[in-house]
Motif scaffolding. Structure first.
Motif, PDB file in Angstrom:
ATOM      1  N   GLU A  81     -32.741  60.842  23.956  1.00 22.17           N
ATOM      2  CA  GLU A  81     -32.310  61.332  25.281  1.00 22.17           C
ATOM      3  C   GLU A  81     -33.368  60.833  26.275  1.00 22.17           C
ATOM      4  OE1 GLU A  81     -30.726  65.106  25.352  1.00 22.17           O
ATOM      5  OE2 GLU A  81     -30.131  64.240  27.302  1.00 22.17           O
ATOM      6  N   PRO A  82     -32.812  59.930  27.225  1.00 26.96           N
ATOM      7  CA  PRO A  82     -33.865  59.565  28.434  1.00 26.96           C
ATOM      8  C   PRO A  82     -34.229  60.737  29.250  1.00 26.96           C
ATOM      9  CG  PRO A  82     -31.499  58.568  28.463  1.00 26.96           C
ATOM     10  CD  PRO A  82     -31.532  59.767  27.306  1.00 26.96           C
ATOM     11  N   LYS A  83     -35.425  60.615  29.675  1.00 27.08           N
ATOM     12  CA  LYS A  83     -36.014  61.843  30.549  1.00 27.08           C
ATOM     13  C   LYS A  83     -35.234  62.298  31.923  1.00 27.08           C
ATOM     14  CE  LYS A  83     -40.711  61.020  31.019  1.00 27.08           C
ATOM     15  NZ  LYS A  83     -41.796  60.910  31.368  1.00 27.08           N
ATOM     16  N   LYS A  84     -34.535  61.268  32.206  1.00 30.51           N
ATOM     17  CA  LYS A  84     -33.810  61.389  33.620  1.00 30.51           C
ATOM     18  C   LYS A  84     -32.439  60.791  33.301  1.00 30.51           C
ATOM     19  CE  LYS A  84     -34.437  59.075  37.679  1.00 30.51           C
ATOM     20  NZ  LYS A  84     -35.198  58.401  38.621  1.00 30.51           N
ATOM     21  N   LYS A  85     -31.413  61.249  34.260  1.00 29.38           N
ATOM     22  CA  LYS A  85     -30.136  60.474  34.136  1.00 29.38           C
ATOM     23  C   LYS A  85     -29.892  59.452  35.001  1.00 29.38           C
ATOM     24  CE  LYS A  85     -26.216  63.319  33.247  1.00 29.38           C
ATOM     25  NZ  LYS A  85     -25.721  64.627  32.867  1.00 29.38           N
ATOM     26  N   TYR A  86     -29.439  58.538  34.471  1.00 31.44           N
ATOM     27  CA  TYR A  86     -29.116  57.344  35.084  1.00 31.44           C
ATOM     28  C   TYR A  86     -27.791  56.915  35.214  1.00 31.44           C
ATOM     29  CZ  TYR A  86     -34.288  56.473  34.638  1.00 31.44           C
ATOM     30  OH  TYR A  86     -35.699  56.698  34.521  1.00 31.44           O
ATOM     31  N   HIS A  87     -27.185  56.358  36.394  1.00 31.49           N
ATOM     32  CA  HIS A  87     -25.916  55.851  36.615  1.00 31.49           C
ATOM     33  C   HIS A  87     -25.950  54.282  36.008  1.00 31.49           C
ATOM     34  CE1 HIS A  87     -24.486  59.179  38.546  1.00 31.49           C
ATOM     35  NE2 HIS A  87     -25.677  59.454  39.045  1.00 31.49           N
ATOM     36  N   PHE A  88     -25.006  53.986  35.275  1.00 31.16           N
ATOM     37  CA  PHE A  88     -24.915  52.828  34.870  1.00 31.16           C
ATOM     38  C   PHE A  88     -24.890  51.683  35.946  1.00 31.16           C
ATOM     39  CE2 PHE A  88     -22.454  49.126  32.861  1.00 31.16           C
ATOM     40  CZ  PHE A  88     -23.279  48.683  32.068  1.00 31.16           C
ATOM     41  N   ALA A  89     -25.555  50.498  35.750  1.00 38.04           N
ATOM     42  CA  ALA A  89     -25.559  49.351  36.761  1.00 38.04           C
ATOM     43  C   ALA A  89     -25.945  49.726  38.147  1.00 38.04           C
ATOM     44  CB  ALA A  89     -24.223  48.748  36.732  1.00 38.04           C
ATOM     45  N   LYS A  90     -26.786  50.781  38.253  1.00 44.63           N
ATOM     46  CA  LYS A  90     -27.334  51.077  39.422  1.00 44.63           C
ATOM     47  C   LYS A  90     -28.869  50.257  39.367  1.00 44.63           C
ATOM     48  CE  LYS A  90     -27.123  54.629  42.347  1.00 44.63           C
ATOM     49  NZ  LYS A  90     -27.001  56.077  42.866  1.00 44.63           N
ATOM     50  N   PRO A  91     -29.470  49.872  40.698  1.00 49.38           N
ATOM     51  CA  PRO A  91     -30.917  49.415  40.389  1.00 49.38           C
ATOM     52  C   PRO A  91     -31.849  50.744  40.513  1.00 49.38           C
ATOM     53  CG  PRO A  91     -29.681  48.352  42.199  1.00 49.38           C
ATOM     54  CD  PRO A  91     -28.917  49.594  41.749  1.00 49.38           C
ATOM     55  N   TYR A  92     -32.774  50.800  39.732  1.00 52.16           N
ATOM     56  CA  TYR A  92     -33.985  51.840  39.486  1.00 52.16           C
ATOM     57  C   TYR A  92     -35.249  50.971  39.541  1.00 52.16           C
ATOM     58  CZ  TYR A  92     -30.054  55.060  38.488  1.00 52.16           C
ATOM     59  OH  TYR A  92     -29.104  55.771  38.575  1.00 52.16           O
ATOM     60  N   ARG A  93     -35.976  51.439  40.370  1.00 44.45           N
ATOM     61  CA  ARG A  93     -37.532  51.140  40.534  1.00 44.45           C
ATOM     62  C   ARG A  93     -38.072  50.916  39.043  1.00 44.45           C
ATOM     63  NH1 ARG A  93     -41.101  50.342  44.585  1.00 44.45           N
ATOM     64  NH2 ARG A  93     -39.367  51.229  46.125  1.00 44.45           N
TER      65      ARG A  93
END
Ligand SMILES: *Cc1c(COP(=O)(O)O)cnc(C)c1O
Length: 286
Positions: free
Chosen positions: A212-224
């Protein structure tokens, strides 16, 4: 077909092995090559047309386009209506797929679902449909070939890792290699959603471990932090994709201690258009 080599990288002082499926072909590489394996082995006279649908920057779309060019098959690709910006883009997966001969057809937003579910009606025997993301039991054969290569190469590890979209790759890899642990993490949706997708194909084997990732990410969005991970990997000597691999590398570094063989899932061709978006969003890191 030559088997893809295994490289070594050092990341945060730890050694990782990488199965270099990214090196198979510039377009037809990574897990899309493995998933299309059965079609790639099909004699070209047996088919005339391949139909697929989905996103316009998809790695699967580009891999199918490259396959159809080699096989001289017609490739029809259906999407929702596109922005003029994307239509006019000169580089990236979409532009490359068109260049390889893909015929692109836009379907109105409110008709799209119905259209996709009606694709299989009235099919002739020379037409084949590849579902979005290649989430299909036919992927099993290609992943068994990958499993056989890994067995032959006999790397000094007990664990493998590969990122998940639909989870097809990780699931069939775990089923084909019960003697290894297979780690994965969702890049699209959460752990529950990934499990549902996988369970639609097969009962989950015990050696498949979803982190399980620590944070929720939206697919195909740029994250630092994705870009930082990508850079770190590039400095360690291997380029990975910016959509699926960063979160798996992050969870491997944070949650797993043993040595792992990471199965490179390809997708590097999509980085050009992603890097353009990163450079607009994070002006300070470029
Ligand atoms: C398609 C893709 C995945 C996801 O594969 P699934 O079998 O759908 O889980 C992972 N990494 C890359 C680079 C991909 O293009």
């Amino acid at each position: 077909m030559q088997i893809s080599p295994i490289s070594k990288i050092i990341l945060e002082g730890r050694e990782f092995l990488i199965k270099r499926d990214d090196l198979i072909d510039p377009y037809l590489a990574g897990n899309k090559y493995r998933k299309l394996y059965t079609l790639l082995r099909t004699p070209k006279e047996e088919l005339r047309t391949i139909i697929s649908y989905g996103g316009t920057q998809s790695n699967a779309m580009l891999a199918i386009a490259a396959m159809c060019e080699k096989k001289e098959w017609e490739f029809l690709y259906y999407t929702k209506p596109l922005s003029t910006f994307l239509k006019e883009q000169k580089s990236g997966n979409f532009a490359d797929a068109l260049h390889l001969g893909m015929q692109h057809i836009e379907i109105e937003e409110n008709m799209y679902r119905e259209f996709v579910s009606s694709l299989r009606l009235n099919l002739n025997t020379k037409t084949f449909i590849v579902d979005q993301g290649g989430a299909d039991v036919s992927a099993k054969v290609g992943l068994e070939v990958l499993a056989k290569e890994i067995r032959e190469q006999n790397p000094d590890v007990k664990s493998l890792a590969t990122p998940s979209g639909t989870g097809t790759t990780a699931l069939f890899l775990a089923l084909a290699l019960p003697e290894y642990r297979v780690y994965t993490t969702p890049s699209v949706g959460d752990v529950e959603y990934l499990k549902e997708q996988m369970q639609a194909l097969h009962i989950l084997p015990k050696n498949l471990i979803i982190l399980e990732p620590k944070k929720k990410y939206h697919f195909a969005k740029p994250y630092r932090e994705f870009y930082e991970m990508y850079k770190k990997l590039q400095e360690a000597g291997v380029e990975f994709d910016l959509l699926y691999s960063p979160s798996l590398w992050m969870v491997l570094l944070e949650q797993i201690e043993e040595k792992v063989l990471y199965i490179h899932s390809g997708g590097v061709s999509g980085n050009r258009s992603m890097l353009e978006r990163y450079s607009k969003k994070f002006k300070d890191i470029f």
